[in-house]
Design an enzyme around this catalytic site. Structure first.
Site, PDB file in Angstrom:
ATOM      1  N   GLU A   1       0.833  -1.205   0.000  1.00  0.00           N
ATOM      2  CA  GLU A   1       0.000   0.000   0.000  1.00  0.00           C
ATOM      3  C   GLU A   1       0.868   1.256   0.000  1.00  0.00           C
ATOM      4  O   GLU A   1       2.093   1.190   0.193  1.00  0.00           O
ATOM      5  CB  GLU A   1      -0.888   0.007   1.260  1.00  0.00           C
ATOM      6  CG  GLU A   1      -0.059   0.045   2.550  1.00  0.00           C
ATOM      7  CD  GLU A   1      -0.890   0.044   3.836  1.00  0.00           C
ATOM      8  OE1 GLU A   1      -1.990  -0.523   3.827  1.00  0.00           O
ATOM      9  OE2 GLU A   1      -0.412   0.629   4.829  1.00  0.00           O
TER      10      GLU A   1
ATOM     11  N   HIS B   1       0.164   5.763   0.997  1.00  0.00           N
ATOM     12  CA  HIS B   1      -0.770   6.749   1.549  1.00  0.00           C
ATOM     13  C   HIS B   1       0.000   8.013   1.875  1.00  0.00           C
ATOM     14  O   HIS B   1       1.241   8.021   1.880  1.00  0.00           O
ATOM     15  CB  HIS B   1      -1.470   6.189   2.792  1.00  0.00           C
ATOM     16  CG  HIS B   1      -0.604   5.298   3.645  1.00  0.00           C
ATOM     17  ND1 HIS B   1       0.482   5.783   4.329  1.00  0.00           N
ATOM     18  CD2 HIS B   1      -0.629   3.952   3.883  1.00  0.00           C
ATOM     19  CE1 HIS B   1       1.068   4.772   4.971  1.00  0.00           C
ATOM     20  NE2 HIS B   1       0.432   3.642   4.703  1.00  0.00           N
TER      21      HIS B   1
ATOM     22  N   HIS C   1       4.975   6.464   8.241  1.00  0.00           N
ATOM     23  CA  HIS C   1       5.100   5.487   9.318  1.00  0.00           C
ATOM     24  C   HIS C   1       6.519   5.536   9.882  1.00  0.00           C
ATOM     25  O   HIS C   1       7.470   5.763   9.137  1.00  0.00           O
ATOM     26  CB  HIS C   1       4.952   4.042   8.814  1.00  0.00           C
ATOM     27  CG  HIS C   1       3.600   3.626   8.355  1.00  0.00           C
ATOM     28  ND1 HIS C   1       2.465   3.824   9.077  1.00  0.00           N
ATOM     29  CD2 HIS C   1       3.223   2.965   7.244  1.00  0.00           C
ATOM     30  CE1 HIS C   1       1.434   3.303   8.422  1.00  0.00           C
ATOM     31  NE2 HIS C   1       1.873   2.785   7.301  1.00  0.00           N
TER      32      HIS C   1
ATOM     33  N   HIS D   1       4.961   0.297   0.227  1.00  0.00           N
ATOM     34  CA  HIS D   1       5.646  -0.467   1.270  1.00  0.00           C
ATOM     35  C   HIS D   1       4.903  -1.762   1.567  1.00  0.00           C
ATOM     36  O   HIS D   1       3.678  -1.831   1.451  1.00  0.00           O
ATOM     37  CB  HIS D   1       5.832   0.362   2.550  1.00  0.00           C
ATOM     38  CG  HIS D   1       4.565   0.921   3.117  1.00  0.00           C
ATOM     39  ND1 HIS D   1       3.950   2.029   2.588  1.00  0.00           N
ATOM     40  CD2 HIS D   1       3.794   0.529   4.172  1.00  0.00           C
ATOM     41  CE1 HIS D   1       2.854   2.301   3.290  1.00  0.00           C
ATOM     42  NE2 HIS D   1       2.730   1.395   4.251  1.00  0.00           N
TER      43      HIS D   1
ATOM     44  N   CYS E   1       4.722   0.006  14.797  1.00  0.00           N
ATOM     45  CA  CYS E   1       4.468   0.990  13.746  1.00  0.00           C
ATOM     46  C   CYS E   1       3.761   2.186  14.368  1.00  0.00           C
ATOM     47  O   CYS E   1       2.674   2.058  14.922  1.00  0.00           O
ATOM     48  CB  CYS E   1       3.600   0.381  12.649  1.00  0.00           C
ATOM     49  SG  CYS E   1       3.181   1.555  11.341  1.00  0.00           S
TER      50      CYS E   1
HETATM   51 MN    MN Z   1       1.003   1.640   5.617  1.00  0.00          MN
END
Ligand code: MN
Length: 153
Positions: A66, A68, A72, A106, A120
């Protein structure tokens, strides 16, 4: 008598489980873009604006591929795996750090035949992840190491 964890303190109870923290195995069917992974939300603090989660996958597991807008901060906590970040694939092991910038593809994959887990950190308020289109996957596969990773080889 009170078995509830004291506010502000949660002991680790078992291998990588914490008192009073829900263990959430991801539902999966044949088409799920992840495999054999669970999530525990360790902290969710509006005052800090962030959440700390612990993800763990079984020996053959992997997280969702994914990207975004939100970033992270990741620390590997258990085992060994491989990490796809952008067009690079790297082996990662306990206590390695991975910074995942905005809009960077990632994915994590267990690689040592044993559970693989990581912390995370993420924004409380965040955008929804995008999954790759067929064109995105074709683009990613132009890098041979990425193609091998995506095929689980
Ligand atoms: Mn992610």
């Amino acid at each position: 008598m009170d078995r509830e964890p004291a506010a502000g303190f949660r002991a680790v109870t078992d291998a990588f489980r914490w008192e009073g923290v829900a263990h959430q195995p991801y539902k999966q069917d044949g088409s799920a873009p992840f495999k054999d992974i669970s999530r525990q939300v360790l902290f969710h603090e509006n005052a800090l604006g962030c959440e700390l989660r612990y993800f763990e996958m079984d020996a053959a597991g992997y997280s969702t591929l994914e990207r975004h807008e939100h970033a992270h901060a990741v620390m590997i906590l258990r085992g060994q795996g491989e990490c796809l970040l952008g067009d690079a694939v790297r082996p990662v092991k306990q206590f390695d750090l991975v910074s995942i910038p905005s809009w960077t593809w990632h994915q994590f994959r267990a690689s040592a035949g044993e559970p693989f887990g990581f912390l995370c950190m993420v924004n409380v308020e965040r955008d929804r992840p995008q999954l790759p289109t067929a064109d995105d996957l074709a683009q990613l596969r132009q890098t041979p190491a990425v193609a091998r990773f995506l095929d689980g080889r």
